[in-house]
Write an enzyme that holds these catalytic residues in place. Structure first.
Site, mmCIF file in Angstrom:
data_model
loop_
_atom_site.group_PDB
_atom_site.id
_atom_site.type_symbol
_atom_site.label_atom_id
_atom_site.label_comp_id
_atom_site.label_asym_id
_atom_site.label_seq_id
_atom_site.Cartn_x
_atom_site.Cartn_y
_atom_site.Cartn_z
ATOM 1 N N GLN A 263 -46.370 1.269 -3.551
ATOM 2 C CA GLN A 263 -46.401 2.511 -2.781
ATOM 3 C C GLN A 263 -45.068 2.841 -2.115
ATOM 4 O O GLN A 263 -44.849 3.974 -1.694
ATOM 5 C CB GLN A 263 -47.515 2.430 -1.735
ATOM 6 C CG GLN A 263 -48.890 2.324 -2.380
ATOM 7 C CD GLN A 263 -50.013 2.220 -1.364
ATOM 8 O OE1 GLN A 263 -50.395 1.118 -0.983
ATOM 9 N NE2 GLN A 263 -50.539 3.342 -0.918
ATOM 10 N N HIS B 83 -51.721 -6.218 -4.502
ATOM 11 C CA HIS B 83 -52.157 -4.980 -3.852
ATOM 12 C C HIS B 83 -52.304 -3.900 -4.924
ATOM 13 O O HIS B 83 -51.384 -3.115 -5.175
ATOM 14 C CB HIS B 83 -51.174 -4.557 -2.755
ATOM 15 C CG HIS B 83 -51.731 -3.532 -1.819
ATOM 16 N ND1 HIS B 83 -51.818 -3.720 -0.445
ATOM 17 C CD2 HIS B 83 -52.276 -2.313 -2.042
ATOM 18 C CE1 HIS B 83 -52.365 -2.657 0.126
ATOM 19 N NE2 HIS B 83 -52.654 -1.771 -0.828
ATOM 20 N N ASN C 208 -55.803 -7.610 -2.067
ATOM 21 C CA ASN C 208 -56.100 -6.500 -1.174
ATOM 22 C C ASN C 208 -57.297 -5.707 -1.675
ATOM 23 O O ASN C 208 -57.299 -5.248 -2.824
ATOM 24 C CB ASN C 208 -54.896 -5.558 -1.084
ATOM 25 C CG ASN C 208 -55.161 -4.385 -0.147
ATOM 26 O OD1 ASN C 208 -55.249 -4.565 1.061
ATOM 27 N ND2 ASN C 208 -55.335 -3.200 -0.704
ATOM 28 N N GLU C 209 -58.308 -5.568 -0.844
ATOM 29 C CA GLU C 209 -59.465 -4.728 -1.130
ATOM 30 C C GLU C 209 -60.001 -4.904 -2.553
ATOM 31 O O GLU C 209 -60.020 -3.951 -3.350
ATOM 32 C CB GLU C 209 -59.132 -3.256 -0.885
ATOM 33 C CG GLU C 209 -58.768 -2.976 0.557
ATOM 34 C CD GLU C 209 -58.584 -1.494 0.858
ATOM 35 O OE1 GLU C 209 -58.466 -0.690 -0.090
ATOM 36 O OE2 GLU C 209 -58.591 -1.141 2.044
HETATM 37 C C1 BGC Z 1 -55.202 0.606 0.589
HETATM 38 C C2 BGC Z 1 -53.876 1.315 0.661
HETATM 39 C C3 BGC Z 1 -54.092 2.808 0.771
HETATM 40 C C4 BGC Z 1 -54.853 3.077 2.055
HETATM 41 C C5 BGC Z 1 -55.076 4.534 2.382
HETATM 42 C C6 BGC Z 1 -56.265 1.192 1.477
HETATM 43 O O1 BGC Z 1 -57.402 1.353 0.706
HETATM 44 O O2 BGC Z 1 -55.046 -0.763 0.791
HETATM 45 O O3 BGC Z 1 -53.121 0.969 -0.464
HETATM 46 O O4 BGC Z 1 -52.914 3.522 0.723
HETATM 47 O O5 BGC Z 1 -56.106 2.445 1.977
HETATM 48 O O6 BGC Z 1 -55.908 5.159 1.470
#
Ligand code: BGC
Length: 440
Positions: free
Chosen positions: A30, A124, A168-169
């Site tokens: 990002q 990520h 991440n997530e």
């Molecule tokens: C993610 C980020 C994303 C942010 C805002 C999260 O789900 O880890 O990569 O930019 O939310 O949407």
């Protein structure tokens, strides 16, 4: 690992304990620019891509990281969460790029030199192209490959890093790309792919966790979980329970016993359903065919709706979902209820907005809720805001402004926003002033 809870100050003074982490986050794809070996790079260019923009130079953080880190330290933050990029580090299977590892070593040194604590995310959202070509998280070989890469990174960064986020997530990775609910790569839209990706991500986290601890036993490792404050009515509850088990709970279970769990919360979902719709959905839960033919298209329609219905009087963020500072307390309390005693770090919390006063309001409201949970002995160890900088918001490209620090798209010039000063002041004093947010 279970830690004794840190007792926050009383509600009146709204003090946070010493050693609480105050930071901001980014993710490689990002912000870095030219992440050309990754699945996302290809996804942005695919014919008929759902992506609004190509990431391109992003905010050129790969080259400008020193100045960027100085900005974060300058406002008073003490932690920087960022990710290292698998697609750069291992551009072909088993080939590790030493120059890239040197880069992340130098960057991590710069984080320390600026007086910040590094928190490193190993995955990520992006995959190397060669991993994606084998099926990404659906391929049974991916978890072990991820762990081998993780071990290599942890050995390279050695004693520089004490905090690692494995994946991440994972819930968003599976839901976004394998059920298609966010139009992420690889663009699968069926429940079998979704289930396989969930399994792969759970295994990836577990093997990744072991790899981190094997290479550096004193490091703290955990995953970061996306959580929504769900508010279903009685008719919607069975369906939301089913969904939440697969987007959130399976990953809470995968994280049980880790050194910490990262909580990342953006909004609330109030779900109202008629009795008929509820009956039809419950029926569709019974067979895979119905799930794929009836349920998945409905989930995708709702998830991809740019302006979903909100409760009366609710405010909407740029992302389309509800502005809801209270959601953070709700999800942190829920995490603590599922994983009692496990250390929690808020590893993301933020808002896309053109009105920075709204960001201050979100931080203030979120922290008040966090503090209330801590007064009830919920062991929260830090608050890391998303994001440090305006950046590339995946399918929505550069249309969303999440940054504490603004970035001009034409010149890439950085502007420290009042919200950054606001969070920095809280970080420096460890206190949240009474009487609501005061910018500056
Ligand atoms: C993610 C980020 C994303 C942010 C805002 C999260 O789900 O880890 O990569 O930019 O939310 O949407």
């Amino acid at each position: 690992m279970t830690e004794a809870p840190a007792r926050a100050g009383s509600m009146a003074e709204l003090a946070f304990p010493p050693g609480f982490l105050w930071g901001a986050a980014t993710a490689a794809h990002q912000v870095e620019g030219w992440n050309a070996n990754s699945d996302w790079w290809d996804w942005e260019r695919r014919p008929g891509t759902p992506c609004r923009d190509e990431s391109g130079i992003a905010i050129d953080h790969y080259r400008r990281y020193r100045d960027d880190i100085a900005l974060l330290a300058g406002v008073g933050l003490d932690t920087y969460r960022y990710s290292v990029e698998w697609a750069r580090i291992e551009p072909a299977e088993g080939v590790f790029d030493e120059a890239v590892l040197d880069h992340y070593r130098a960057m991590t040194d710069a984080v320390w030199e600026a007086g910040l604590t590094p928190m490193v995310t190993l995955h990520h959202f992006t995959l190397p192209r060669w991993v994606a070509a084998r099926g990404g998280w659906m391929d049974p070989g991916t978890p072990a490959r991820f762990a081998r890469y993780a071990e290599r990174v942890v050995r390279a960064l050695a004693d520089r890093v004490d905090w690692y986020c494995t994946i991440n997530e994972p819930g968003i990775v599976a839901w976004g790309g394998y059920l298609g609910a966010l139009d992420f790569p690889p663009g699968r839209t069926d429940t079998r792919s979704w289930e396989r990706a969930i399994e792969g991500l759970v295994a990836g986290h577990r093997l990744g966790y072991e790899a981190v601890k094997g290479a550096r036993p004193s490091a703290r490792a955990g995953l970061t979980n996306q959580l929504i404050e769900w508010e279903p009515d009685e008719d919607a509850r069975p369906f939301i329970d089913w969904l939440r088990a697969r987007t959130e709970d399976v990953f809470l279970e995968a994280a049980r016993g880790d050194d910490f769990i990262g909580v990342q919360t953006y909004t609330r979902a109030v779900v109202r359903m008629g009795a008929w719709q509820s009956a039809a959905l419950r029926l569709s839960l019974r067979s895979r065919l119905l799930r794929d033919r009836v349920l998945v298209p409905q989930i995708r329609r709702q998830a991809l709706d740019p302006a979903p219905a909100l409760p009366p009087g609710a405010r909407r963020t740029q992302m389309g979902y509800e502005f809801r500072p209270e959601a953070l307390e709700a999800t942190v309390r829920r995490t603590a209820a599922v994983l009692p005693g496990q250390a929690i770090v808020v590893t993301e919390h933020g808002i896309a907005t053109d009105d920075d006063a709204e960001r201050i309001e979100l931080i203030d409201g979120g922290l008040r809720g966090l503090h209330a949970a801590m007064v009830d002995w919920v062991p929260v160890k830090g608050y890391i805001h998303w994001s440090a900088f305006d950046n590339f918001e995946w399918v929505k490209g550069y249309s969303q402004r999440f940054g504490l620090i603004g970035v001009d798209r034409a010149t890439l010039e950085r502007t420290v926003r009042p919200s950054a000063q606001f969070l920095g002041r809280i970080a420096r004093t460890g206190r949240l002033g009474p009487g609501g947010p005061v910018p500056g």
